[in-house]
Structure formats: C-alpha cells, structure tokens
Design a protein around this motif. Structure first.
Motif, PDB file in Angstrom:
ATOM      1  N   ALA A   1       0.844  -1.191   0.000  1.00 17.76           N
ATOM      2  CA  ALA A   1       0.000   0.000   0.000  1.00 17.76           C
ATOM      3  C   ALA A   1       0.877   1.239   0.000  1.00 17.76           C
TER       4      ALA A   1
ATOM      5  N   PHE B   1       0.691   5.319   1.163  1.00 15.86           N
ATOM      6  CA  PHE B   1      -0.045   6.273   1.999  1.00 15.86           C
ATOM      7  C   PHE B   1       0.465   7.686   1.728  1.00 15.86           C
TER       8      PHE B   1
ATOM      9  N   ARG C   1      -3.216   8.329   4.779  1.00 13.13           N
ATOM     10  CA  ARG C   1      -4.424   7.899   4.084  1.00 13.13           C
ATOM     11  C   ARG C   1      -4.004   7.084   2.871  1.00 13.13           C
ATOM     12  N   TYR C   2      -4.802   6.053   2.577  1.00 14.66           N
ATOM     13  CA  TYR C   2      -4.474   5.187   1.451  1.00 14.66           C
ATOM     14  C   TYR C   2      -4.505   5.958   0.137  1.00 14.66           C
TER      15      TYR C   2
ATOM     16  N   TYR D   1      -2.934   3.983  -2.603  1.00 21.78           N
ATOM     17  CA  TYR D   1      -2.948   2.836  -3.515  1.00 21.78           C
ATOM     18  C   TYR D   1      -2.905   1.552  -2.693  1.00 21.78           C
ATOM     19  N   VAL D   2      -3.615   0.532  -3.158  1.00 20.97           N
ATOM     20  CA  VAL D   2      -3.614  -0.798  -2.555  1.00 20.97           C
ATOM     21  C   VAL D   2      -3.493  -1.815  -3.671  1.00 20.97           C
TER      22      VAL D   2
ATOM     23  N   ASN E   1      -7.238  -7.907   3.158  1.00 17.47           N
ATOM     24  CA  ASN E   1      -8.167  -7.091   3.938  1.00 17.47           C
ATOM     25  C   ASN E   1      -9.623  -7.442   3.677  1.00 17.47           C
TER      26      ASN E   1
ATOM     27  N   ALA F   1     -10.057  -2.251  -3.443  1.00 19.78           N
ATOM     28  CA  ALA F   1      -9.134  -1.130  -3.303  1.00 19.78           C
ATOM     29  C   ALA F   1      -9.866   0.182  -3.145  1.00 19.78           C
TER      30      ALA F   1
ATOM     31  N   HIS G   1     -10.594   1.539   0.192  1.00 16.46           N
ATOM     32  CA  HIS G   1      -9.460   2.009   0.989  1.00 16.46           C
ATOM     33  C   HIS G   1      -9.140   3.482   0.731  1.00 16.46           C
ATOM     34  N   LEU G   2      -9.232   3.901  -0.518  1.00 19.00           N
ATOM     35  CA  LEU G   2      -8.631   5.156  -0.960  1.00 19.00           C
ATOM     36  C   LEU G   2      -9.194   6.355  -0.209  1.00 19.00           C
TER      37      LEU G   2
ATOM     38  N   VAL H   1      -6.114   3.875   8.060  1.00 19.62           N
ATOM     39  CA  VAL H   1      -6.190   2.434   8.335  1.00 19.62           C
ATOM     40  C   VAL H   1      -7.291   2.117   9.341  1.00 19.62           C
TER      41      VAL H   1
END
Length: 573
Positions: A30, A32, A37-38, A40-41, A49, A53, A56-57, A61
């Motif tokens: 990932a 951050f 903050r996300y 990319y995953v 998880n 994806a 997440h963005l 977490v």
C-alpha cells in the motif's frame, strides 16, 4: 515585512507508476500520503483485507480496518525521520479465515520526490500460520513443564485428601480460577446415607480458589461436604462417558443445571462464573470422581484443546495416585478393624489378677501391623500372658496374627513350661503354612510361688514394677530364642521374682524402637517407670503412652498385670 507564506503541499505521488511496480507482488502493498491515508492498494492487500481497493482510498487504516492494530505510531516515526522500520500487527480484517485472530509483519519506508516527503509505502506479509505454530509450540513447552512439575508435587503421600488438595492447589491459578475434586465415598469405614435413585453422591475432598476469590464469601461450598448430582448434571454426563464435559454458562438455565443446588446460581453470577469443565478421575477402568475447573471474570472460556487437554492429563496422573491411596486406605481400614476385633480385651484369668491393656495404631501414614496379646487362665491360680508381633503390616499380618493367637490357645497346656509352649507353637506354625514370622514373649505367673517364668522368641524383655521401688526392673539378661515360624527352636525359661503387688509390663517394639537409636538404650529408658499415685494399671498405661509413644512409627500394644491379694479383678480400656 512579508507575511509568512503557507508551506508548499507535498508533490503528488505517481500512483500509476506504483501500480505498475506493485500490482503483481504476492505481498500486500500500500501507498499512503503524509496523513497516512491510502493512495494505492495492490490486489494482494485487497485479498488480505477482504475489501476492494476503492474502499481504501482516501481513508486511514483505522477507518478501513477497525479490528486491526496497525502500528500507526511506527508509520508516523518513519515519516518523521525517514528510517525504515518493521512492526507486527494483529487483529481481524473483513476477510473470512478459519484461524481466528490474524498476524502480519509489516515493513515501512518513506517516499520522497525531489527531496520532499510525499508519503509512505508499506509491505505486509501474513504470518498467522507461523505465529499460531510458534504459540502452540510455546504452549506445548509450557504444558510439558507443567506436567514435569506436577509429577513432583501431586501424589506425595498415600492419603487421598492430601492428594486431592495437591491437585487443586496445582491447577489454581495455572489453569482455572476455581478447582474442586470430588470423589465417591469409601466403601468401608464410613457410614454414608444412600442417595436417591438416579442421583450420584460425591464427597468434596478438596477445593482451591484464585486470589481474586479468596476474600469473597464462596458460593462453591466447602471441602468435606457430600453433594448430590441429578441425572442431567454435567458431573453425571462426565462420569457416564468418561470424557470431559465443557459448560459455557451463559444463561441462568445452564447455571441451574450445572449447580449442585439451585441456591448457588446467584452466587455463581456474583463472582462472574462463565465457563467450567468437568474432567473424570479414572484408574484401572474405574471412576473415582471428578476434577471440576471453573473460570470467572475476564478469564477465557474453556475449549476442546489447550487447557482441557492438559487438565485431562493431570487428572489421569492424579487418578493413579488416588487409586493407590484408596486401595491403601481400604486395606488399612480392613486390617485395623480385623486387628481390633481379634485384640479383644483380656478376661480376668482369676479374681486376684488385675489386667489392663492398650492398643495404639501408628499414624495414618502407616499400615496396621500384627501386634497381639492374650491372657490364658491356668490351673492353681496361675495364668499365661502372651505378647507378640507378626512381621510386616496390612491385612496379611493381621490374619497371621489371628492364626498365632489361635494356635497358642490350642497348644498351651497347664503344666507346660513357657519354653516348651514356644517350641510347640513354633512347630505348629511351621506345619500350618503361616508364612510370616513373629516375635513372642510368654509369661506364666504363679501367685502363690511369687515367681514369673519367662520365655522369649525374639521379643523384647518385660519390665517389673515393685511396690515402693524407686525404679523398675528390666529383665534385660533373659535368654532370647529365634522368632516363631523359623523352625529352629532353642527356647529357654527364666525365673524372675514377682510377688503380690508387683506389676508385669509387656509391650511391642513400637513403644521403644526409634530410628538411629540403639534398642538397648531405648529399652533401658523403661527402667524409669514407676507406679502412679492412684495405683491403677490403666493410669500406668496412659502414662507410658504419653511418655514414649508420641513419635512412634509403628503400632503399639501394651499389657500390664499384677497379682494382688484381696482385690477383685477390674479392667478398662
């Protein structure tokens, strides 16, 4: 003076470039931003998880994975100083896995663009299987250490209640907050009322409470009480299947079914009892009772593995010790009752002969021995007194003792010298097949002649207490032949003065024999005996036992008699 200009925002991160580099990696990866903050995953992290994806963005977490300890303090430290770090995280994600709690190892590196900090990259590998295996290995080592310790601390004696106390003290608090051992009542030696049909009655032999419960009023009862269990109780189910029964007590109905009495449900709730396991105590295919463990408060519930496995192993080992103790207690009780029935109080052989006797068994930690005595009337005012000790202990020794006493009564004749009686007794014992040797002292008292004729088969010498004498006389120099049952013979008779009022005192070796002390020294102390002020033979024997029997390691039999003109026979004790 110019106003401060706002800090330039970090340069944008090239997400497309990151996707090209990370997409096919088997590790979860990932990217951050500087606020963690996300950005990319990769697909591997999506699978770890359990969410896509896009979910997440733009989120932290904690927002995406509230059930995970993500070690954000480590990530912020990497952003601050640029030093790569590793950290382990644990918890639960949205992915459904059978292992329960999961564990990950993460490595974190700061991202910089043109000398400016623009974010953080994290690489995560799942280590749940390895972690669980390591934890199981550590638990196995802990269990082995626990079992090794148990071998040295449980079953140190042949007393059942002591063994039960050692077991409960060992498992609290190592395995439980409360531990109870309950056993079936003994088959002999205890009169216990019969339980109703279908009810199992057990005796609570021992109980232990954890530190948090010791200052509370216990709702678990007390050791020593008898408890009835109905047919649907966990105890009955455990005994019927010979398997542990786990009870996670979430409702009052479950508590009511498991409690021995309904009045204890409120007490169980008060201490926070929520989980229990009943483990059978079985040896040689025979149920002896149960080990009950309970947990309260924040302690984890019992499950099929782990603590229940070790509890069953401990119960199995303890059951072997309990079986030995029960068998010992059974034999001890039978032998003692047999010996007491055979050591009936001697009847007065003649109105002018006083006789008193005592028998004191050794401590509970020793088997009953074969001590015996008898008084047989003869003609012309004479009487034969016998004191003997069969070698060994237990039921066999008590039975052999009864044979010796019966044979003596059969072979003793009025006009026979004591050494001849011993010879005939020895021959008869050899022919009878009794396989235990015995010592024996015979004394024939002639109240008219004023003498006592003695013969010994390996027995300790008697003591004479004369009226008004400052010290007693120990017949230490009388000849002593071999024990009975050897077939060697060679007995002799010795005459010792014994006038009216002189007390003849006979005893077994348990009275004087002490470890590490010469027997002649031990016997010599008996010369300090004197007649009590009351003149009663019963008081003399009480004084003897008080002075010499306190640290005895063997059974003791004592016999006192005297010829006393004008005094009618009396006997007590």
């Amino acid at each position: 003076m110019q106003a401060d200009q706002p800090a330039d925002p970090p340069p944008p991160f090239d997400v497309a470039k990151a996707a090209a580099l990370m997409r096919d990696s088997p590790a979860g990866m990932a990217v951050f931003d500087t606020e963690l903050r996300y950005l990319y995953v990769n697909p591997a992290l999506e699978r770890l998880n359990g969410i896509p994806a896009a979910a997440h963005l733009g989120k932290a977490v904690a927002e995406v994975l509230p059930g995970v300890d993500a070690a954000e303090e480590v990530m912020r430290a990497v952003l601050a100083d640029g030093k790569p770090r590793e950290a382990m995280s644990s918890g639960h994600t949205w992915a459904s896995v059978p292992e329960g709690e999961r564990f990950w190892q993460g490595a974190y590196h700061r991202l910089e663009e043109a000398g400016e900090v623009c974010g953080l990259v994290g690489v995560v590998l799942e280590i749940s299987v390895a972690h669980h295996q390591q934890r199981e290995l550590e638990q196995a080592r802990s269990y082995l250490s626990l079992l090794d310790t148990a071998s040295a601390t449980i079953g140190t004696t042949l007393d059942m209640d002591t063994t039960c106390r050692e077991l409960v003290d060992f498992v609290v608090p190592a395995l439980a907050d409360v531990a109870v051992v309950e056993v079936f009542p003994p088959e002999v030696g205890h009169a216990v009322r019969r339980p109703p049909e279908g009810v199992v009655r057990l005796r609570r032999a021992a109980m232990a409470l954890g530190p948090a419960l010791r200052d509370t009023v216990s709702p678990f009862g007390a050791a020593g009480e008898y408890i009835d269990y109905q047919q649907d109780a966990a105890v009955q189910r455990c005994l019927a299947t010979n398997r542990p029964v786990i009870e996670n007590l979430y409702s009052d109905e479950q508590l009511d079914r498991s409690a021995p009495t309904r009045g204890r449900v409120a007490g169980y709730r008060a201490v926070g009892l929520h989980s229990a396991v009943i483990v059978p105590l079985t040896a040689r295919g025979r149920p002896l009772g149960v080990l009950a463990l309970a947990r309260t408060g924040d302690s984890p519930v019992f499950t099929e593995g782990g603590d229940v496995v070790i509890a069953r192993e401990l119960a199995g080992r303890a059951a072997v010790d309990l079986d030995h103790a029960r068998r010992y207690a059974h034999e001890h009780t039978i032998a003692r009752e047999l010996q007491r029935s055979l050591l009936s109080e001697p009847r007065g052989p003649h109105p002018h002969v006083q006789v008193a006797s005592r028998y004191r068994p050794a401590d509970e930690g020793a088997l009953v021995g074969g001590d015996w005595f008898d008084v047989i009337p003869l003609r012309d005012g004479r009487h034969l007194k016998a004191m003997g000790d069969v070698m060994g202990h237990g039921v066999e020794a008590a039975v052999a003792m009864s044979h010796y006493r019966s044979i003596l009564r059969a072979v003793a004749e009025d006009d026979m010298e004591p050494h001849r009686i011993l010879q005939r007794l020895d021959d008869a014992v050899v022919r009878s097949g009794v396989d235990r040797a015995a010592t024996c002292l015979l004394a024939v008292v002639d109240r008219y002649g004023g003498i006592c004729r003695l013969a010994s088969a390996g027995h300790l010498p008697p003591v004479f207490l004369d009226p008004g004498a400052p010290r007693a006389r120990v017949a230490a120099h009388m000849p002593v032949g071999p024990p009975l049952g050897s077939g060697f013979g060679g007995y002799e008779t010795t005459d010792v003065p014994c006038g009216p009022g002189t007390v003849l005192f006979m005893y077994t070796d348990g009275l004087v024999e002490r470890r590490g002390e010469d027997i002649d020294v031990s016997v010599g102390r008996l010369a300090s005996l004197t007649l009590p002020a009351s003149g009663r033979l019963e008081d003399l024997l009480d004084e003897v036992l008080d002075r010499f029997a306190e640290d005895a390691e063997d059974d003791i039999a004592v016999l006192a008699s005297r010829v006393h003109e004008g005094v009618s026979f009396s006997h007590h004790g």
